[in-house]
Design a protein around this motif. Structure first.
Motif, PDB file in Angstrom:
ATOM      1  N   GLU A 111      39.264  44.004  39.805  1.00  3.57           N
ATOM      2  CA  GLU A 111      38.754  45.389  39.704  1.00  3.57           C
ATOM      3  C   GLU A 111      37.315  45.460  40.189  1.00  3.57           C
ATOM      4  OE1 GLU A 111      40.079  48.315  39.090  1.00  3.57           O
ATOM      5  OE2 GLU A 111      41.995  47.781  38.174  1.00  3.57           O
ATOM      6  N   ARG A 112      36.509  44.493  39.754  1.00  6.01           N
ATOM      7  CA  ARG A 112      35.101  44.488  40.146  1.00  6.01           C
ATOM      8  C   ARG A 112      34.962  44.279  41.654  1.00  6.01           C
ATOM      9  NH1 ARG A 112      31.600  41.828  42.150  1.00  6.01           N
ATOM     10  NH2 ARG A 112      32.780  39.903  42.253  1.00  6.01           N
ATOM     11  N   ALA A 113      35.636  43.267  42.173  1.00  4.00           N
ATOM     12  CA  ALA A 113      35.502  42.921  43.594  1.00  4.00           C
ATOM     13  C   ALA A 113      36.054  44.025  44.497  1.00  4.00           C
ATOM     14  CB  ALA A 113      36.207  41.597  43.883  1.00  4.00           C
ATOM     15  N   LEU A 114      37.244  44.505  44.197  1.00  2.00           N
ATOM     16  CA  LEU A 114      37.848  45.541  45.038  1.00  2.00           C
ATOM     17  C   LEU A 114      37.110  46.871  44.907  1.00  2.00           C
ATOM     18  CD1 LEU A 114      41.627  44.756  44.425  1.00  2.00           C
ATOM     19  CD2 LEU A 114      40.381  44.487  46.583  1.00  2.00           C
ATOM     20  N   ASP A 122      36.241  50.087  47.391  1.00  2.00           N
ATOM     21  CA  ASP A 122      36.480  51.343  46.682  1.00  2.00           C
ATOM     22  C   ASP A 122      37.958  51.516  46.327  1.00  2.00           C
ATOM     23  OD1 ASP A 122      35.723  53.702  45.430  1.00  2.00           O
ATOM     24  OD2 ASP A 122      36.025  54.906  47.244  1.00  2.00           O
ATOM     25  N   LEU A 123      38.566  50.430  45.836  1.00  2.00           N
ATOM     26  CA  LEU A 123      39.963  50.446  45.410  1.00  2.00           C
ATOM     27  C   LEU A 123      40.081  49.860  44.008  1.00  2.00           C
ATOM     28  CD1 LEU A 123      41.902  48.979  48.488  1.00  2.00           C
ATOM     29  CD2 LEU A 123      42.081  51.316  47.602  1.00  2.00           C
ATOM     30  N   SER A 124      41.018  50.370  43.236  1.00  2.00           N
ATOM     31  CA  SER A 124      41.380  49.736  41.978  1.00  2.00           C
ATOM     32  C   SER A 124      42.459  48.697  42.272  1.00  2.00           C
ATOM     33  CB  SER A 124      41.916  50.776  40.986  1.00  2.00           C
ATOM     34  OG  SER A 124      43.176  51.252  41.431  1.00  2.00           O
ATOM     35  N   VAL A 125      42.753  47.866  41.294  1.00  2.00           N
ATOM     36  CA  VAL A 125      43.790  46.850  41.482  1.00  2.00           C
ATOM     37  C   VAL A 125      45.136  47.508  41.762  1.00  2.00           C
ATOM     38  CG1 VAL A 125      45.117  45.015  40.345  1.00  2.00           C
ATOM     39  CG2 VAL A 125      42.632  45.066  40.136  1.00  2.00           C
ATOM     40  N   VAL A 126      45.472  48.547  41.023  1.00  2.00           N
ATOM     41  CA  VAL A 126      46.777  49.185  41.233  1.00  2.00           C
ATOM     42  C   VAL A 126      46.832  49.901  42.589  1.00  2.00           C
ATOM     43  CG1 VAL A 126      46.338  51.381  40.020  1.00  2.00           C
ATOM     44  CG2 VAL A 126      48.641  50.412  40.069  1.00  2.00           C
ATOM     45  N   GLU A 127      45.729  50.457  43.043  1.00  2.00           N
ATOM     46  CA  GLU A 127      45.698  51.054  44.388  1.00  2.00           C
ATOM     47  C   GLU A 127      45.894  49.973  45.445  1.00  2.00           C
ATOM     48  OE1 GLU A 127      42.721  54.843  43.508  1.00  2.00           O
ATOM     49  OE2 GLU A 127      41.867  52.910  44.099  1.00  2.00           O
ATOM     50  N   GLU A 144      43.497  45.889  55.391  1.00  2.00           N
ATOM     51  CA  GLU A 144      43.009  44.720  56.135  1.00  2.00           C
ATOM     52  C   GLU A 144      41.605  44.316  55.685  1.00  2.00           C
ATOM     53  OE1 GLU A 144      44.799  42.777  58.090  1.00  2.00           O
ATOM     54  OE2 GLU A 144      46.520  44.101  57.804  1.00  2.00           O
ATOM     55  N   THR A 145      40.804  45.288  55.276  1.00  2.00           N
ATOM     56  CA  THR A 145      39.479  45.001  54.734  1.00  2.00           C
ATOM     57  C   THR A 145      39.579  44.418  53.330  1.00  2.00           C
ATOM     58  OG1 THR A 145      38.469  46.777  56.022  1.00  2.00           O
ATOM     59  CG2 THR A 145      37.268  46.058  54.043  1.00  2.00           C
ATOM     60  N   ALA A 146      40.454  44.994  52.505  1.00  2.00           N
ATOM     61  CA  ALA A 146      40.552  44.619  51.092  1.00  2.00           C
ATOM     62  C   ALA A 146      41.288  43.305  50.865  1.00  2.00           C
ATOM     63  CB  ALA A 146      41.234  45.736  50.311  1.00  2.00           C
ATOM     64  N   HIS A 147      42.236  42.982  51.722  1.00  2.00           N
ATOM     65  CA  HIS A 147      43.073  41.798  51.506  1.00  2.00           C
ATOM     66  C   HIS A 147      42.265  40.502  51.351  1.00  2.00           C
ATOM     67  CE1 HIS A 147      46.750  39.484  51.522  1.00  2.00           C
ATOM     68  NE2 HIS A 147      46.281  38.753  52.506  1.00  2.00           N
ATOM     69  N   PRO A 148      41.332  40.199  52.250  1.00  2.00           N
ATOM     70  CA  PRO A 148      40.558  38.964  52.049  1.00  2.00           C
ATOM     71  C   PRO A 148      39.641  39.030  50.819  1.00  2.00           C
ATOM     72  CG  PRO A 148      39.856  40.091  54.062  1.00  2.00           C
ATOM     73  CD  PRO A 148      41.043  40.829  53.538  1.00  2.00           C
ATOM     74  N   ILE A 149      39.175  40.211  50.463  1.00  2.00           N
ATOM     75  CA  ILE A 149      38.349  40.376  49.256  1.00  2.00           C
ATOM     76  C   ILE A 149      39.191  40.031  48.035  1.00  2.00           C
ATOM     77  CG2 ILE A 149      37.162  42.081  47.800  1.00  2.00           C
ATOM     78  CD1 ILE A 149      36.475  43.520  50.547  1.00  2.00           C
ATOM     79  N   HIS A 150      40.407  40.559  47.986  1.00  2.00           N
ATOM     80  CA  HIS A 150      41.342  40.289  46.897  1.00  2.00           C
ATOM     81  C   HIS A 150      41.626  38.790  46.799  1.00  2.00           C
ATOM     82  CE1 HIS A 150      45.436  39.598  45.399  1.00  2.00           C
ATOM     83  NE2 HIS A 150      45.191  40.596  44.563  1.00  2.00           N
ATOM     84  N   ALA A 170      38.579  36.734  45.619  1.00  2.00           N
ATOM     85  CA  ALA A 170      38.302  36.945  44.192  1.00  2.00           C
ATOM     86  C   ALA A 170      39.343  36.240  43.334  1.00  2.00           C
ATOM     87  CB  ALA A 170      38.261  38.441  43.881  1.00  2.00           C
ATOM     88  N   LEU A 171      40.586  36.291  43.741  1.00  2.00           N
ATOM     89  CA  LEU A 171      41.650  35.616  42.996  1.00  2.00           C
ATOM     90  C   LEU A 171      41.433  34.104  43.018  1.00  2.00           C
ATOM     91  CD1 LEU A 171      44.320  35.703  41.451  1.00  2.00           C
ATOM     92  CD2 LEU A 171      45.496  35.733  43.666  1.00  2.00           C
ATOM     93  N   GLU A 172      41.159  33.564  44.176  1.00  2.00           N
ATOM     94  CA  GLU A 172      40.938  32.120  44.308  1.00  2.00           C
ATOM     95  C   GLU A 172      39.730  31.676  43.480  1.00  2.00           C
ATOM     96  OE1 GLU A 172      41.923  28.349  45.451  1.00  2.00           O
ATOM     97  OE2 GLU A 172      43.045  30.164  45.908  1.00  2.00           O
ATOM     98  N   ARG A 173      38.649  32.429  43.544  1.00  2.00           N
ATOM     99  CA  ARG A 173      37.437  32.102  42.790  1.00  2.00           C
ATOM    100  C   ARG A 173      37.710  32.145  41.283  1.00  2.00           C
ATOM    101  NH1 ARG A 173      34.631  35.901  44.526  1.00  2.00           N
ATOM    102  NH2 ARG A 173      34.770  37.308  42.767  1.00  2.00           N
ATOM    103  N   THR A 174      38.417  33.173  40.837  1.00  2.00           N
ATOM    104  CA  THR A 174      38.694  33.334  39.415  1.00  2.00           C
ATOM    105  C   THR A 174      39.610  32.232  38.901  1.00  2.00           C
ATOM    106  OG1 THR A 174      38.404  35.711  39.665  1.00  2.00           O
ATOM    107  CG2 THR A 174      39.489  34.968  37.659  1.00  2.00           C
TER     108      THR A 174
END
Length: 149
Positions: A30-33, A38-43, A112-118, A121-125
């Motif tokens: 949620e924080r990273a996206l 400007d997206l929520s996890v569900v978005e 395409e912008t959000a996918h690497p951010i997601h 963040a998942l890998e880091r967490t």
């Protein structure tokens, strides 16, 4: 023949650990996206589910299942994303009651912008969670299941 109290407690502890890890991951996503795309996890989940489809579209009921939302919550979410120009709805030619949801070019670009951010963040967490003894077994189990996929 019932389940022994010890077995019930082991399962309950496992469920609590999984829920804790889920909460940690979801909060970081949620924080990273939110801050970067400007997206929520569900978005993001909607954009991701649509990006995995041939033709980049799904029926609304399929999208509800993919996002684990009720049909009415899915409709509200799709409306919100449609208002942002990220999705569009298309009537199904075979079934006039059916409605498809499709990514727009802007939706594809944001995905395409959000996918690497997601993914980062998942890998880091998960990398941080594996250092916590109570979470490490669940992280190892998740990593083992991705090796099989």
């Amino acid at each position: 023949m019932g389940i022994s109290d010890d077995a019930v407690e082991i399962r309950a502890r496992g469920w609590r650990t999984l829920a804790a890890l889920h909460g940690i991951i979801e909060a970081e996503l949620e924080r990273a996206l939110g801050s970067s795309a400007d997206l929520s996890v569900v978005e993001y989940t909607v954009l991701d589910a649509l990006s995995r489809q041939d033709g980049w579209h799904m029926r609304m009921q399929q999208l509800a299942r993919a996002t684990a939302l009720s049909p009415s919550a899915t409709t509200r979410l799709v409306t919100r994303l449609e208002d942002r120009g990220l999705l569009t709805r298309i009537l199904c030619l075979d079934d006039r009651r059916g409605i498809y949801t499709e990514l727009t070019p802007a939706g594809r670009e944001l995905y395409e912008t959000a996918h690497p951010i997601h993914d980062e963040a998942l890998e880091r967490t998960l990398g941080e969670a594996i250092t916590q003894p109570e979470l490490a077994p669940v992280v190892h189990a998740l990593q083992g299941s991705t090796a099989l996929a």
